[in-house]
Design a protein around this motif. Structure first.
Motif, mmCIF file in Angstrom:
data_model
loop_
_atom_site.group_PDB
_atom_site.id
_atom_site.type_symbol
_atom_site.label_atom_id
_atom_site.label_comp_id
_atom_site.label_asym_id
_atom_site.label_seq_id
_atom_site.Cartn_x
_atom_site.Cartn_y
_atom_site.Cartn_z
ATOM 1 N N LEU A 168 4.550 2.928 6.388
ATOM 2 C CA LEU A 168 4.924 4.203 5.789
ATOM 3 C C LEU A 168 4.962 4.090 4.273
ATOM 4 O O LEU A 168 5.484 3.123 3.722
ATOM 5 C CB LEU A 168 6.305 4.630 6.292
ATOM 6 N N ASP A 172 2.549 9.348 2.854
ATOM 7 C CA ASP A 172 2.843 10.000 4.135
ATOM 8 C C ASP A 172 3.917 11.070 3.966
ATOM 9 O O ASP A 172 3.836 12.144 4.573
ATOM 10 C CB ASP A 172 3.304 8.960 5.163
ATOM 11 N N MET A 203 5.428 11.613 12.356
ATOM 12 C CA MET A 203 6.200 11.736 11.124
ATOM 13 C C MET A 203 7.377 12.692 11.305
ATOM 14 O O MET A 203 8.487 12.432 10.829
ATOM 15 C CB MET A 203 5.306 12.218 9.981
#
Length: 211
Positions: A168, A172, A203
């Motif tokens: 991550l 993102d 996400m």
């Protein structure tokens, strides 16, 4: 002095910072600045951020950071565990590059549409202290740009869990907020964007996405 985060919960820009701070596990004192009431244009807030934009982050020593890039850089240095900007020189370059691209091709496209079509933003087509009129042609340009942005992200996410690197990153976070922001102007990924939709679901399921 506590770390103070100047926020307006509904807005996408401070949401980026909230998600990032949540991912880093950094606790802040939240102070809401009501943009619907124009509090970001008040003399009081101008002392915090003369650019009249949100978010802003006031650090323990009184230093004030007034954009997401600065807040991300500080957060990674303040709490180096689980770096959000990459670990190696190559990763840092990739994250910076992808984040900039998402801002330019995605967030800017949505902003062009929203700020140049919303009745509530007549005379306020850009953030900041200056009143500017809407330009309909910019909205039309944004409407053409945003689907291409989704196509690009969908291709990038083929066989990948994250956009820039294998973990991550701030890219993102920026992209998540951008896709959700796109719903404000009713332009969202289609069923054909299978990779993008898979990534978006993952996400959105992270606790930080609800920060």
């Amino acid at each position: 002095m506590p770390i103070t985060f100047y926020d307006f919960t509904p807005a996408p820009s401070p949401r980026r910072a909230r998600i990032l701070l949540a991912e880093k596990g950094i606790e802040v004192e939240n102070k809401q600045i009501d943009m619907m009431q124009g509090e970001q244009l008040s003399d009081e807030y101008k002392k915090i951020n003369p650019s009249c934009t949100i978010p802003a982050l006031q650090l323990e020593d009184g230093t004030i950071l007034t954009d997401n890039s600065g807040i991300a850089a500080w957060a990674d240095a303040y709490k180096p565990e689980n770096p959000i900007l990459g670990s190696t020189p190559a990763e840092k370059g990739l994250v910076a590059s992808w984040n900039a691209r998402i801002e330019f091709e995605g967030l800017m496209a949505v902003a062009e549409i929203l700020r140049n079509t919303s009745k509530g933003m007549q005379g306020r087509a850009m953030t900041g202290p200056l009143n500017l009129e809407q330009i309909p042609a910019l909205a039309e340009r944004g409407k053409k740009r945003l689907p291409l942005f989704y196509d690009m992200l969908n291709e990038r996410l083929e066989g990948r869990d994250f956009i820039a690197i294998d973990t991550l990153s701030v890219a993102d976070i920026t992209a998540l907020v951008c896709v959700d922001f796109g719903a404000w102007v009713k332009i969202t990924p289609t069923d054909a964007h299978t990779n993008l939709n898979r990534w978006h679901a993952a996400m959105s399921a992270r606790p930080s996405a609800k920060a």
